[in-house]
Scaffold this active site. Structure first.
Site, PDB file in Angstrom:
ATOM      1  CG  HIS A 311      24.830  -9.569  30.723  1.00  0.00           C
ATOM      2  ND1 HIS A 311      26.102  -9.671  30.223  1.00  0.00           N
ATOM      3  CD2 HIS A 311      24.449  -8.284  30.556  1.00  0.00           C
ATOM      4  CE1 HIS A 311      26.478  -8.487  29.782  1.00  0.00           C
ATOM      5  NE2 HIS A 311      25.497  -7.625  29.967  1.00  0.00           N
ATOM      6  CG  ASP A 369      18.193  -2.954  30.726  1.00  0.00           C
ATOM      7  OD1 ASP A 369      18.440  -1.766  30.975  1.00  0.00           O
ATOM      8  OD2 ASP A 369      18.569  -3.537  29.703  1.00  0.00           O
TER       9      ASP A 369
HETATM   10  N1  ACO Z   1      14.419 -15.879  30.286  1.00  0.00           N
HETATM   11  C1  ACO Z   1      14.337 -17.203  30.086  1.00  0.00           C
HETATM   12  N2  ACO Z   1      15.339 -17.944  29.573  1.00  0.00           N
HETATM   13  C2  ACO Z   1      16.464 -17.314  29.220  1.00  0.00           C
HETATM   14  C3  ACO Z   1      16.619 -15.919  29.412  1.00  0.00           C
HETATM   15  C4  ACO Z   1      15.548 -15.207  29.971  1.00  0.00           C
HETATM   16  N3  ACO Z   1      15.641 -13.883  30.165  1.00  0.00           N
HETATM   17  N4  ACO Z   1      17.841 -15.559  28.979  1.00  0.00           N
HETATM   18  C5  ACO Z   1      18.438 -16.666  28.530  1.00  0.00           C
HETATM   19  N5  ACO Z   1      17.606 -17.731  28.687  1.00  0.00           N
HETATM   20  C6  ACO Z   1      17.917 -19.139  28.374  1.00  0.00           C
HETATM   21  C7  ACO Z   1      17.860 -19.399  26.884  1.00  0.00           C
HETATM   22  O1  ACO Z   1      16.565 -19.793  26.479  1.00  0.00           O
HETATM   23  C8  ACO Z   1      18.881 -20.496  26.731  1.00  0.00           C
HETATM   24  O2  ACO Z   1      18.311 -21.708  27.175  1.00  0.00           O
HETATM   25  P1  ACO Z   1      18.736 -23.112  26.489  1.00  0.00           P
HETATM   26  O3  ACO Z   1      20.193 -23.266  26.785  1.00  0.00           O
HETATM   27  O4  ACO Z   1      17.864 -24.120  27.136  1.00  0.00           O
HETATM   28  O5  ACO Z   1      18.455 -22.934  25.018  1.00  0.00           O
HETATM   29  C9  ACO Z   1      19.951 -20.112  27.758  1.00  0.00           C
HETATM   30  O6  ACO Z   1      19.274 -19.363  28.762  1.00  0.00           O
HETATM   31  C10 ACO Z   1      21.078 -19.264  27.172  1.00  0.00           C
HETATM   32  O7  ACO Z   1      20.482 -18.158  26.517  1.00  0.00           O
HETATM   33  P2  ACO Z   1      21.116 -17.465  25.230  1.00  0.00           P
HETATM   34  O8  ACO Z   1      20.039 -16.754  24.490  1.00  0.00           O
HETATM   35  O9  ACO Z   1      21.959 -18.436  24.481  1.00  0.00           O
HETATM   36  O10 ACO Z   1      22.068 -16.424  25.931  1.00  0.00           O
HETATM   37  P3  ACO Z   1      22.707 -15.154  25.242  1.00  0.00           P
HETATM   38  O11 ACO Z   1      23.972 -14.890  25.967  1.00  0.00           O
HETATM   39  O12 ACO Z   1      22.807 -15.343  23.774  1.00  0.00           O
HETATM   40  O13 ACO Z   1      21.651 -13.996  25.494  1.00  0.00           O
HETATM   41  C11 ACO Z   1      20.452 -12.222  26.505  1.00  0.00           C
HETATM   42  C12 ACO Z   1      21.763 -13.017  26.458  1.00  0.00           C
HETATM   43  C13 ACO Z   1      20.116 -11.713  25.090  1.00  0.00           C
HETATM   44  C14 ACO Z   1      20.650 -11.018  27.396  1.00  0.00           C
HETATM   45  C15 ACO Z   1      19.322 -13.142  27.044  1.00  0.00           C
HETATM   46  O14 ACO Z   1      19.651 -13.556  28.356  1.00  0.00           O
HETATM   47  C16 ACO Z   1      17.952 -12.449  27.017  1.00  0.00           C
HETATM   48  O15 ACO Z   1      17.274 -12.504  25.990  1.00  0.00           O
HETATM   49  N6  ACO Z   1      17.553 -11.797  28.148  1.00  0.00           N
HETATM   50  C17 ACO Z   1      16.280 -11.073  28.171  1.00  0.00           C
HETATM   51  C18 ACO Z   1      16.456  -9.703  27.512  1.00  0.00           C
HETATM   52  C19 ACO Z   1      17.280  -8.763  28.367  1.00  0.00           C
HETATM   53  O16 ACO Z   1      17.075  -8.614  29.556  1.00  0.00           O
HETATM   54  N7  ACO Z   1      18.214  -8.081  27.688  1.00  0.00           N
HETATM   55  C20 ACO Z   1      19.091  -7.083  28.343  1.00  0.00           C
HETATM   56  C21 ACO Z   1      20.513  -7.580  28.321  1.00  0.00           C
HETATM   57  S1  ACO Z   1      21.548  -6.556  29.252  1.00  0.00           S
HETATM   58  C22 ACO Z   1      21.788  -5.169  28.345  1.00  0.00           C
HETATM   59  O17 ACO Z   1      21.744  -5.136  27.142  1.00  0.00           O
HETATM   60  C23 ACO Z   1      22.076  -3.991  29.104  1.00  0.00           C
END
Ligand code: ACO
Length: 435
Positions: A311, A369
């Site tokens: 998140h 979720d």
């Molecule tokens: N699985 C694996 N790795 C992940 C995940 C995940 N679900 N989420 C983040 N990471 C990793 C990224 O690859 C990144 O790694 P790095 O630093 O080595 O490059 C690090 O964690 C940070 O991730 P970002 O994408 O920079 O984090 P951001 O805050 O931009 O994204 C998000 C948040 C979009 C929710 C992300 O965690 C994600 O894609 N999760 C999966 C989709 C999801 O569940 N979305 C629902 C969100 S909640 C909602 O809308 C109600």
């Protein structure tokens, strides 16, 4: 920044000059540097892709502390609202700023009932969608269409009339959502009824049919109410920011909410609940090898992510996910589905991820979720409707933010800047001379 308290200044040392920037502090101690005058004073802009570190507004609606796992609406903890409130009470709280007393609740419910039907001409729209149309596409198109059926929105943007617009939208979205499902399975529409509560009405419109005298199951009603409450608002998330962005251009409430529905559809946002179930199903079909999925999510060679994990704001367990997990477990137990294989896979995924350094070091926890889809599935709700339910839940939050912006003193169109990195000026080449 007229409402937050001014609290000193920050000094920004640039190569050419030093700039003093005001600091503001919110009611929960959040600090912000006001850079509004930075470009005028220095020629510099700030750059922050994804608005990771940028506040776009002040807001009285929702407070989130992502480090401590706190979520409050209008000052009330989500745990208390989830435990004690009907979704309509929380909707009222978000939109009106106070919890309704009994008589306010009664008139709100009455107004909801009175506005629950769709104009019959709108019903024709449903019939022209192709079979299998995703309900989110139908939902957003129908919501923006409301502005042509209720053009008075333009003058109903103030006072008591605005209540009517807000209630109309809250009530009709539920009917549109259920109709979009009925259309997708080719069954006749079931109209809303005054004899049901908000959640009962929705389930009845989804599952009742001419050959099935459906009675809403109190367990499903309670669970749906809870999940709608959990989704009711989450400050400046992607879809809510879209509401404010579109609204900042002066677009009406229906247009702004339709755009938010499209933003919510994405798998990185509200579409994640659908993506979680698809992921869990796939793991099950491939033999339930959870360890392999964890490795895939960590790998740099693939874009695969563990859906329902991570998140932008929460760097600890999402408080909504805690409540959803407990409720999902209880619901499945009560329905005699305690051994649901998808729940088992989800719990194993969570357990392994929370012990894995990749997830621990990045503060990746289950989000709201992760478990809701499993519960919806147990309630018989098809996967394509999961994000629609998120939209139903989030609607009061979207409305509250649109109203706050609409009635606020700061009226600025959303218009970020950029750092241009394309070609510098070059000579134009006529068509026949181009290589
Ligand atoms: N699985 C694996 N790795 C992940 C995940 C995940 N679900 N989420 C983040 N990471 C990793 C990224 O690859 C990144 O790694 P790095 O630093 O080595 O490059 C690090 O964690 C940070 O991730 P970002 O994408 O920079 O984090 P951001 O805050 O931009 O994204 C998000 C948040 C979009 C929710 C992300 O965690 C994600 O894609 N999760 C999966 C989709 C999801 O569940 N979305 C629902 C969100 S909640 C909602 O809308 C109600």
């Amino acid at each position: 920044m007229p409402k937050a308290q001014k609290s000193g200044t920050a000094t920004l040392q640039l190569p050419e000059k030093t700039v003093e920037l005001p600091i503001y502090v919110g009611t929960e101690g959040e600090r912000a540097i006001d850079i509004g005058a930075l470009r005028k004073e220095s020629g510099y802009i700030t750059i922050d892709p994804g608005f990771v570190n940028s506040g776009a507004c002040e807001s009285d609606i929702t407070f989130v502390d992502g480090e401590k796992g706190i979520l409050r609406h209008r000052g009330y903890d989500i745990e208390e609202l989830a435990e004690n409130c009907l979704f309509l009470e929380v909707a009222y709280l978000l939109v009106h700023g106070k919890l309704p007393n009994r008589s306010e609740m009664q008139s709100f419910s009455r107004l909801m009932n009175r506005n629950s039907m769709l104009h019959e001409d709108m019903i024709n729209f449903f019939n022209n969608y192709p079979e299998g149309a995703h309900p989110m596409a139908v939902l957003s198109a129908m919501v923006v269409s409301l502005s042509s059926f209720y053009p008075e929105i333009e003058r109903e943007s103030e006072g008591a009339d605005l209540d009517m617009t807000v209630t109309r939208l809250l009530s009709k979205l539920r009917t549109i959502a259920a109709f979009s499902y009925k259309k997708s399975i080719g069954e006749p529409f079931v109209y809303p009824s005054h004899k049901f509560t908000y959640c009962e009405n929705f389930l009845n419109m989804m599952f009742s049919s001419p050959v099935n005298d459906y009675r809403p199951d109190p367990l499903a009603v309670r669970a749906l109410n809870l999940f709608l409450v959990l989704h009711a608002d989450h400050e400046q998330n992607c879809s809510t920011s879209v509401v404010r962005f579109v609204g900042s251009a002066g677009s009406n409430l229906y247009a702004s909410i339709a755009a938010a529905i499209c933003a919510l559809w994405g798998p990185l946002h509200g579409g994640a609940n659908e993506a979680v179930i698809k992921m869990l199903e796939q793991i099950r079909q491939e033999g339930g090898n959870v360890a392999r999925v964890i490795e895939r999510a960590k790998s740099r060679d693939t874009s695969f992510r563990l859906m329902g994990f991570g998140h932008r704001v929460y760097k600890t367990y999402d408080p909504r996910a805690k409540i959803a997990k407990r409720a999902c477990r209880q619901l499945l137990d009560k329905m005699g589905m305690g051994g649901d294989p998808l729940l088992e896979i989800a719990m194993e995924l969570e357990e392994r991820a929370l012990k894995d350094d990749y997830f621990v070091s990045r503060h990746l926890y289950p989000n709201v979720d992760f478990y809701t889809g499993i519960a919806y599935r147990a309630m018989g709700i098809p996967t394509s409707m999961f994000t629609v339910l998120f939209a139903l839940g989030r609607l009061p939050g979207w409305i509250a933010h649109w109203l706050e912006q609409h009635g606020g003193e700061v009226k600025k169109i959303g218009r970020p800047r950029q750092v241009y990195t394309g070609p510098v000026r070059r000579a134009f080449v006529p068509l026949d001379e181009r290589e």
